[in-house]
Design a protein around this motif. Structure first.
Motif: not given
Length: 401
Positions: A372-393
């Motif tokens: 229940x949020x914008x496409x831009x927030x969803x895209x940013x959230x998936x990227x942050x989740x990826x970094x938070x789970x796997x690391x920035x590389x």
């Protein structure tokens, strides 16, 4: 030191509200926090509904309302029962509360005694457990997972029915999983209930207007023969983006409705007069905005699921309703973050992403993400989740090839 009554001392604050509050405070402190924790639409309430509230205010509709709801709104709920379920009900078979949560609380308080058992699926909406605890009954959680579609079938319930089973709660579409029952699955549950006349049923249909891949179906559709021991719980919060207006409905047997109204009269009295006028406009007015919001939610769901499935090790199903994805993340647990709570705390601290730990819903292997949020927030959230789970590389799962 104040001696708090055990019935209240045992209650646990809502994890959803707690995470959302922390994220909001961090945003107020100037941090760039993306939150997928809130269980409410990000859309504004449709204009014609707000206009109805303004007219009610200008007309001086600011007095106490009847405990069970204004006559106009209860009549609108009568029509809703006919339109949505094909049920012909009387006005005294309806009630209006300050949100679906109050309707559920009133019903469980009226139905359950200490020692009774109340069954519901696990994962579950957090308040089911807390209200059952408050009234002194025993919660019987029926576990499910992705392999079962996150919803127990008739056989799963049958295996846990005892002489103390008094209540079965169904929530479809579900919070937190978005899972929905099929008509055939509901018929099997109805057949089971016919063998156990001591069991009352609450069908929590609060997400009835947010089903994406097939028409909405409830036990009330397939088992009208059980309506003498069935309560339907609905509201305007989710379907009409009216969470803050706090209006929910109950449709059920007149004897239960009367008891619920007596309890409400002793606790809060009637719901807000202006909000009830707005709810009438929601139910009786144009529905194009509802259809538009549903289409947008469906697109966001697809976007979020697509992104999540590109994160190695993360598992998620595509929800058929509501606006949540319940993603399995236990492969990312470690000594530093051994469960969903510590994982969500690390995501909020390290990458400023707010999710709700699955432990709050009865499944510590998962987290809940709201789309229940914008496409831009969803895209940013998936990227942050990826970094938070796997690391920035690691490459972004939404990066174009």
């Amino acid at each position: 030191m104040i001696d708090i009554a055990p019935s209240v001392a045992c209650l646990v604050p809502s994890a959803t509200l707690a995470i959302s509050a922390r994220a909001s405070q961090m945003q107020r402190d100037g941090l760039d926090v993306l939150s997928l924790s809130a269980g409410e639409p990000d859309f504004d309430t449709p204009v014609h509904i707000k206009e109805a509230a303004k007219r009610a205010l200008d007309a001086g509709q600011t007095k106490y309302t009847p405990v069970a709801g204004t006559p106009l709104l209860r009549q609108a709920v009568v029509q809703m029962a006919a339109d949505v379920y094909g049920w012909k009900v009387a006005v005294n078979e309806t009630t209006v509360g300050a949100g679906g949560k109050q309707v559920l609380f009133n019903a469980m308080a009226a139905l359950l005694r200490p020692g009774d058992e109340a069954m519901f699926a696990s994962p579950f909406w957090v308040s089911y457990l807390e209200v059952v605890r408050f009234v002194g009954a025993t919660a019987v959680r029926v576990p499910t997972d992705e392999a079962q579609g996150f919803l127990p079938k008739a056989a799963d319930f049958a295996a846990r029915i005892t002489a103390k089973t008094r209540l079965l709660i169904l929530n479809s579409p579900s919070n937190p999983t978005g899972a929905t029952y099929t008509a055939d699955e509901l018929r099997e549950i109805a057949a089971l209930l016919q063998k156990h006349p001591q069991i009352f049923l609450i069908t929590d249909d609060i997400y009835y207007g947010l089903v994406y891949d097939a028409p909405f179906v409830s036990l009330a559709h397939v088992a009208p023969q059980l309506r003498d021991r069935m309560l339907i719980v609905l509201g305007v919060s989710k379907t009409y983006a009216m969470t803050g207006w706090r209006i929910g409905f109950g449709i059920g047997p007149a004897q239960l409705i009367e008891a619920m109204n007596n309890l409400q009269g002793a606790s809060t009295s009637g719901a807000c007069s202006i909000a009830q006028a707005a709810a009438v406009a929601a139910l009786q007015g144009p529905q194009e905005e509802v259809a538009r919001m549903r289409r947008i939610f469906a697109g966001r769901r697809d976007k979020l699921v697509q992104g999540l499935r590109k994160i190695p090790g993360l598992q998620c199903t595509s929800p058929a309703g509501a606006f949540y994805v319940f993603a399995r993340v236990d492969k990312f647990y470690s000594a530093e973050r051994p469960d969903s709570t510590t994982l969500c705390e690390s995501l909020l601290r390290d990458v400023h992403l707010a999710l709700v730990p699955g432990a709050a819903f009865g499944s510590d292997a998962h987290v809940r993400l709201s789309f229940a949020c914008s496409d831009a927030v969803l895209s940013g959230a998936v990227e942050r989740l990826r970094r938070g789970l796997l690391g920035p590389e690691q490459p972004s799962p939404l990066q174009k090839r």
